[in-house]
Design a protein around this motif. Structure first.
Motif, short mmCIF file in Angstrom:
data_model
loop_
_atom_site.label_atom_id
_atom_site.label_comp_id
_atom_site.label_asym_id
_atom_site.label_seq_id
_atom_site.Cartn_x
_atom_site.Cartn_y
_atom_site.Cartn_z
N LEU A 29 0.83 -1.21 0.00
CA LEU A 29 0.00 0.00 0.00
C LEU A 29 0.86 1.26 0.00
O LEU A 29 1.74 1.42 0.85
N ALA A 30 0.60 2.15 -0.96
CA ALA A 30 1.42 3.35 -1.12
C ALA A 30 1.39 4.25 0.12
O ALA A 30 2.32 5.02 0.35
N LEU A 31 0.34 4.15 0.91
CA LEU A 31 0.24 4.95 2.12
C LEU A 31 1.43 4.71 3.05
O LEU A 31 1.80 5.58 3.84
N PHE A 32 2.06 3.54 2.91
CA PHE A 32 3.22 3.21 3.74
C PHE A 32 4.51 3.11 2.93
O PHE A 32 5.59 3.35 3.47
N THR A 33 4.41 2.79 1.67
CA THR A 33 5.62 2.70 0.85
C THR A 33 5.98 4.04 0.21
O THR A 33 7.13 4.26 -0.15
N LYS A 34 4.99 4.91 0.05
CA LYS A 34 5.22 6.26 -0.48
C LYS A 34 4.47 7.25 0.41
O LYS A 34 3.69 8.09 -0.07
N ALA A 35 4.74 7.17 1.69
CA ALA A 35 3.92 7.84 2.69
C ALA A 35 3.85 9.35 2.53
O ALA A 35 2.86 9.99 2.92
N ARG A 36 4.89 9.97 1.99
CA ARG A 36 4.91 11.43 1.93
C ARG A 36 4.02 12.01 0.84
O ARG A 36 3.72 13.20 0.86
N LEU A 37 3.60 11.21 -0.11
CA LEU A 37 2.81 11.72 -1.22
C LEU A 37 1.37 11.99 -0.80
O LEU A 37 0.73 11.15 -0.17
N SER A 38 0.84 13.13 -1.19
CA SER A 38 -0.54 13.47 -0.83
C SER A 38 -1.55 12.91 -1.83
O SER A 38 -2.74 12.89 -1.56
N VAL A 39 -1.07 12.47 -2.99
CA VAL A 39 -1.93 11.83 -3.98
C VAL A 39 -1.29 10.49 -4.31
O VAL A 39 -0.14 10.44 -4.74
N GLN A 40 -2.04 9.40 -4.08
CA GLN A 40 -1.46 8.06 -4.21
C GLN A 40 -2.37 7.13 -5.00
O GLN A 40 -3.60 7.21 -4.87
N PRO A 41 -1.79 6.27 -5.81
CA PRO A 41 -2.60 5.29 -6.55
C PRO A 41 -2.95 4.08 -5.70
O PRO A 41 -2.21 3.71 -4.78
N LEU A 42 -4.08 3.46 -6.01
CA LEU A 42 -4.50 2.22 -5.37
C LEU A 42 -4.86 1.22 -6.45
O LEU A 42 -5.46 1.58 -7.47
N THR A 43 -4.52 -0.04 -6.22
CA THR A 43 -5.02 -1.08 -7.11
C THR A 43 -6.48 -1.36 -6.75
O THR A 43 -6.96 -0.98 -5.67
N GLU A 44 -7.17 -2.04 -7.65
CA GLU A 44 -8.57 -2.40 -7.37
C GLU A 44 -8.65 -3.28 -6.13
O GLU A 44 -9.56 -3.13 -5.30
N GLU A 45 -7.69 -4.18 -5.99
CA GLU A 45 -7.68 -5.08 -4.84
C GLU A 45 -7.48 -4.30 -3.54
O GLU A 45 -8.16 -4.56 -2.54
N GLU A 46 -6.58 -3.33 -3.56
CA GLU A 46 -6.35 -2.50 -2.38
C GLU A 46 -7.60 -1.69 -2.04
O GLU A 46 -8.01 -1.60 -0.88
#
Length: 231
Positions: free
Chosen positions: A201-218
């Motif tokens: 999950l980008a919320l933890f792997t790219k935590a500093r970004l305010s706009v983050q992509p999600l997969t459909e599964e996520e």
């Protein structure tokens, strides 16, 4: 477009984002900007650019977008903009302005009308997902980069070659319950060890970004949490 003063968005947490794009990425950004017409390209190159952009847009159809729900004064302006503020706007629609990170900006440039996004409350006492919204207007020039009174004024950006973009979003609904960051982190750590949809999950792997992509599964897994008891 709604009145500018009432459309303070996720960009307000961008002050806390590191401009962690390396020099090569910045070079690439300048190359992208040349598509405004300053440098002519052959037809073949133009087709390649168009194809590459098309490929990029298929990478994500769901998003997480951060904004600050608590008052904070910056350059004399309150940068507060929570999900309730979006809900209160005319047609429950506002521009997501002020993003000043190249990668976050590029994600917004990939967004398509109708795509879903989580409204994430950040830089507050309890961060987490508070609501759902959808993209209703694709990327266009962010006017705040030219406003000297705006906290996100960028003197290096010029009207004939603007650096920054924004999209319009529309409130859809509140989540059935607030999904806190702490809960998402627990699932992320579990899934990293045992496997699961939130392991990357980008919320933890790219935590500093305010706009983050999600997969459909996520996206589907996170949305399912609103019907479950908190952990």
């Amino acid at each position: 477009m709604p009145p500018k003063k009432t459309t303070r968005s996720s960009a307000k947490s961008n002050k806390h984002e590191a401009e962690d794009v390396n020099a090569q990425q910045n070079v690439n950004e300048e190359s992208d900007d040349s598509r405004t017409g300053k440098r002519k390209r052959s037809a073949a190159v133009k087709l390649d650019v168009k194809k590459n952009k098309s490929d990029q847009t298929t990478k994500a159809s769901y998003w997480l977008m951060k904004s600050e729900p608590e008052s904070r004064i910056e350059n004399g302006l309150d940068v507060k903009f929570g999900v309730e503020d979006l809900k209160a706007l005319p047609n429950q629609t506002g521009c997501w302005d002020g993003v000043r990170n190249y990668q976050a900006r590029n994600f917004m440039r990939d967004m398509k009308v109708g795509q879903k996004a989580f409204f994430y409350h950040s830089n507050c006492k309890e961060p987490g997902i508070a609501g759902l919204m959808k993209i209703v207007k694709e990327d266009y020039v962010d006017h705040t980069q030219f406003d000297k009174k705006d906290p996100h004024y960028d003197p290096s950006s010029k009207p004939d070659n603007p650096k920054w973009s924004m999209v319009d979003v529309q409130f859809e609904r509140m989540t059935k319950r607030f999904i806190p960051l702490s809960e998402l982190k627990k699932y992320h750590l579990q899934h990293k060890v045992k496997g699961g949809p939130l392991k990357d999950l980008a919320l933890f792997t790219k935590a500093r970004l305010s706009v983050q992509p999600l997969t459909e599964e996520e996206f589907d897994f996170v949305l399912s949490l609103e019907n479950a008891d908190s952990v």
